[in-house]
Design a protein around this motif. Structure first.
Motif, mmCIF file in Angstrom:
data_model
loop_
_atom_site.group_PDB
_atom_site.id
_atom_site.type_symbol
_atom_site.label_atom_id
_atom_site.label_comp_id
_atom_site.label_asym_id
_atom_site.label_seq_id
_atom_site.Cartn_x
_atom_site.Cartn_y
_atom_site.Cartn_z
ATOM 1 N N UNK A 91 15.812 -1.073 -7.881
ATOM 2 C CA UNK A 91 15.072 -0.216 -6.949
ATOM 3 C C UNK A 91 14.739 1.156 -7.531
ATOM 4 N N UNK A 92 15.209 1.434 -8.746
ATOM 5 C CA UNK A 92 14.991 2.746 -9.362
ATOM 6 C C UNK A 92 13.506 2.996 -9.576
ATOM 7 N N UNK A 93 13.052 4.195 -9.186
ATOM 8 C CA UNK A 93 11.664 4.577 -9.387
ATOM 9 C C UNK A 93 10.726 4.099 -8.299
ATOM 10 N N UNK A 94 11.250 3.392 -7.293
ATOM 11 C CA UNK A 94 10.421 2.904 -6.183
ATOM 12 C C UNK A 94 10.765 3.702 -4.938
ATOM 13 N N UNK A 95 9.759 4.266 -4.326
ATOM 14 C CA UNK A 95 10.011 5.137 -3.176
ATOM 15 C C UNK A 95 10.690 4.360 -2.049
ATOM 16 N N UNK A 96 11.588 5.044 -1.358
ATOM 17 C CA UNK A 96 12.377 4.451 -0.286
ATOM 18 C C UNK A 96 11.609 4.586 1.027
ATOM 19 N N UNK A 151 29.930 -0.642 1.089
ATOM 20 C CA UNK A 151 31.371 -0.769 1.319
ATOM 21 C C UNK A 151 31.783 -0.320 2.716
ATOM 22 N N UNK A 152 30.955 0.507 3.374
ATOM 23 C CA UNK A 152 31.261 0.984 4.721
ATOM 24 C C UNK A 152 30.617 0.127 5.804
ATOM 25 N N UNK A 153 29.923 -0.946 5.394
ATOM 26 C CA UNK A 153 29.280 -1.828 6.357
ATOM 27 C C UNK A 153 27.892 -1.396 6.771
ATOM 28 N N UNK A 154 27.400 -0.292 6.202
ATOM 29 C CA UNK A 154 26.047 0.167 6.511
ATOM 30 C C UNK A 154 25.051 -0.583 5.626
ATOM 31 N N UNK A 155 23.970 -1.061 6.230
ATOM 32 C CA UNK A 155 23.012 -1.873 5.479
ATOM 33 C C UNK A 155 22.024 -1.003 4.707
ATOM 34 N N UNK A 156 21.761 -1.432 3.481
ATOM 35 C CA UNK A 156 20.795 -0.769 2.602
ATOM 36 C C UNK A 156 19.611 -1.721 2.428
ATOM 37 N N UNK A 157 18.406 -1.214 2.593
ATOM 38 C CA UNK A 157 17.205 -2.033 2.395
ATOM 39 C C UNK A 157 16.310 -1.351 1.379
ATOM 40 N N UNK A 158 15.975 -2.073 0.302
ATOM 41 C CA UNK A 158 15.150 -1.495 -0.749
ATOM 42 C C UNK A 158 14.173 -2.533 -1.303
ATOM 43 N N UNK A 159 13.045 -2.028 -1.779
ATOM 44 C CA UNK A 159 12.121 -2.853 -2.560
ATOM 45 C C UNK A 159 12.599 -2.846 -4.005
ATOM 46 N N UNK A 160 12.431 -3.971 -4.700
ATOM 47 C CA UNK A 160 12.951 -4.117 -6.061
ATOM 48 C C UNK A 160 11.805 -4.353 -7.038
ATOM 49 N N UNK A 161 11.925 -3.729 -8.195
ATOM 50 C CA UNK A 161 10.886 -3.818 -9.216
ATOM 51 C C UNK A 161 10.701 -5.274 -9.675
ATOM 52 N N UNK A 194 19.864 -8.431 -10.429
ATOM 53 C CA UNK A 194 20.221 -7.013 -10.264
ATOM 54 C C UNK A 194 21.291 -6.854 -9.182
ATOM 55 N N UNK A 195 21.139 -7.586 -8.088
ATOM 56 C CA UNK A 195 22.150 -7.523 -7.028
ATOM 57 C C UNK A 195 23.498 -8.037 -7.537
ATOM 58 N N UNK A 196 23.473 -9.043 -8.378
ATOM 59 C CA UNK A 196 24.710 -9.596 -8.926
ATOM 60 C C UNK A 196 25.441 -8.571 -9.783
ATOM 61 N N UNK A 197 24.675 -7.710 -10.457
ATOM 62 C CA UNK A 197 25.286 -6.681 -11.304
ATOM 63 C C UNK A 197 25.679 -5.435 -10.515
ATOM 64 N N UNK A 198 24.971 -5.138 -9.439
ATOM 65 C CA UNK A 198 25.153 -3.843 -8.775
ATOM 66 C C UNK A 198 25.670 -3.918 -7.340
ATOM 67 N N UNK A 199 25.663 -5.099 -6.744
ATOM 68 C CA UNK A 199 26.152 -5.223 -5.366
ATOM 69 C C UNK A 199 26.985 -6.483 -5.213
ATOM 70 N N UNK A 200 27.779 -6.801 -6.236
ATOM 71 C CA UNK A 200 28.536 -8.065 -6.235
ATOM 72 C C UNK A 200 29.620 -8.079 -5.164
ATOM 73 N N UNK A 226 0.835 -1.210 0.000
ATOM 74 C CA UNK A 226 0.000 0.000 0.000
ATOM 75 C C UNK A 226 0.865 1.253 0.000
ATOM 76 N N UNK A 227 2.027 1.195 0.666
ATOM 77 C CA UNK A 227 2.913 2.352 0.756
ATOM 78 C C UNK A 227 3.672 2.609 -0.546
ATOM 79 N N UNK A 228 3.564 1.668 -1.506
ATOM 80 C CA UNK A 228 4.258 1.820 -2.790
ATOM 81 C C UNK A 228 3.249 1.608 -3.927
ATOM 82 N N UNK A 229 2.368 2.574 -4.152
ATOM 83 C CA UNK A 229 1.325 2.398 -5.173
ATOM 84 C C UNK A 229 1.874 2.277 -6.586
ATOM 85 N N UNK A 230 3.141 2.626 -6.785
ATOM 86 C CA UNK A 230 3.719 2.515 -8.128
ATOM 87 C C UNK A 230 3.995 1.064 -8.516
ATOM 88 N N UNK A 231 3.933 0.145 -7.551
ATOM 89 C CA UNK A 231 4.197 -1.252 -7.827
ATOM 90 C C UNK A 231 2.912 -2.009 -8.137
#
Length: 302
Positions: free
Chosen positions: A111-116, A95-105, A65-71, A43-48
């Motif tokens: 994750x491009x175009x999907x609100x964080x 790379x700094x050890x900080x975790x990133x959490x995103x919804x993926x298309x 996508x993770x294999x190409x962008x977060x290998x 509901x919080x991501x109506x674009x999906x």
């Protein structure tokens, strides 16, 4: 604490209610909302899209996508797409050890175009860690659960006429009417409250009673987590670059292995190393209990 034993228990009951009642209310409310966390996230991501043709294919897009962008990340943690949630979510360290959490298309895995937004995950995390730094939020939640157990037991001791109180309600008596309501609702929900508070305290028991784990594992607490949950097992890195085998066949094999339960989560450890592992956890959206089935694949060979 003076007077009779029951009077002493009344003081404990009242004090615990006043001190922890506010945080217990917040924990209970966010826990109720957490039941619908996937629906809230969507509901919080109506674009999906609200539907997905193939959850396995959606998961494969996310992992590609993770294999190409977060290998270079040490691990990927992917929440699988399901009939209730038509997109995958990913968590990985930068790379700094900080975790990133995103919804993926669902179509591109990007994750491009999907609100964080955390969506329903906010309430899920708040339920047991109050959005506070580790371990303080979880410790407060554990102590609150333990306080509720003690509060319920002391409440039972106070009410010698507990079943009579359940059938007693005196309207238009001011504070007496509120106390009758408190007794009635407390007795009606007593089995649920005892079970939910006790299991909450047990779930966070390693924070309340950490000494046996410390004595057995010394400073290697991660080893205890791995033995409790085999899905967290990963091999030491080999130091040699490697590539993952095609992901979709692994997911299809896991789905067949689980007998149609669907997938819940996918962990990929050391994805760019020859010692990579792909661990798949069975889904439980069609069951009351949480499934513990897992299957692990060698990353380079599949």
């Amino acid at each position: 604490m003076k007077g009779t034993f029951r009077a002493s228990m009344a003081i404990v009951h009242t004090t615990l209610g006043l001190v922890t009642g506010w945080v217990l209310f917040a924990i209970a409310l966010s826990g109720a909302l957490s039941v619908f966390r996937r629906e809230i996230s969507l509901w919080a991501r109506p674009e999906l899209s609200t539907s997905v043709s193939s959850p396995l294919l959606t998961d494969a897009h996310a992992l590609d996508w993770l294999n190409r962008n977060a290998s270079t990340a040490s691990a990927w943690y992917v929440g699988s797409a399901t009939d209730l949630c038509a997109f995958a979510t990913a968590l990985w360290p930068d790379t700094k050890g900080k975790y990133i959490q995103r919804a993926l298309d669902p179509e591109t895995g990007s994750p491009d175009g999907i609100r964080d937004t955390l969506g329903g995950e906010f309430f899920y995390r708040f339920h047991f860690e109050l959005q506070l730094p580790h371990p303080w939020g979880r410790l407060i939640a554990a102590l609150a659960a333990l306080a509720l157990v003690v509060g319920l037991v002391t409440g039972i001791i106070i009410h010698r006429r507990i079943f009579a109180d359940f059938f007693t309600f005196r309207p238009s008596r001011g504070q007496r009417s509120w106390l009758d309501t408190h007794n009635l609702l407390g007795v009606a929900a007593l089995p649920f409250h005892l079970m939910i508070s006790f299991t909450g305290a047990v779930t966070l028991g390693s924070l309340l009673l950490p000494w046996s784990t410390q004595a057995l594992y010394r400073n290697d607490v991660t080893a205890s987590y791995t033995e409790l949950n085999p899905a967290l097992y990963s091999r030491p890195t080999s130091g040699h670059a490697g590539h993952l085998a095609p992901i979709l066949p692994m997911l299809q094999e896991a789905d067949r292995h689980f007998g149609g339960t669907g997938l819940e989560q996918i962990y990929v450890f050391n994805p760019s190393d020859q010692a990579s592992l792909v661990t798949v956890i069975a889904g439980n959206s069609r069951t009351v209990s949480t499934s513990s089935q897992i299957i692990t694949f060698d990353g380079p060979s599949g």
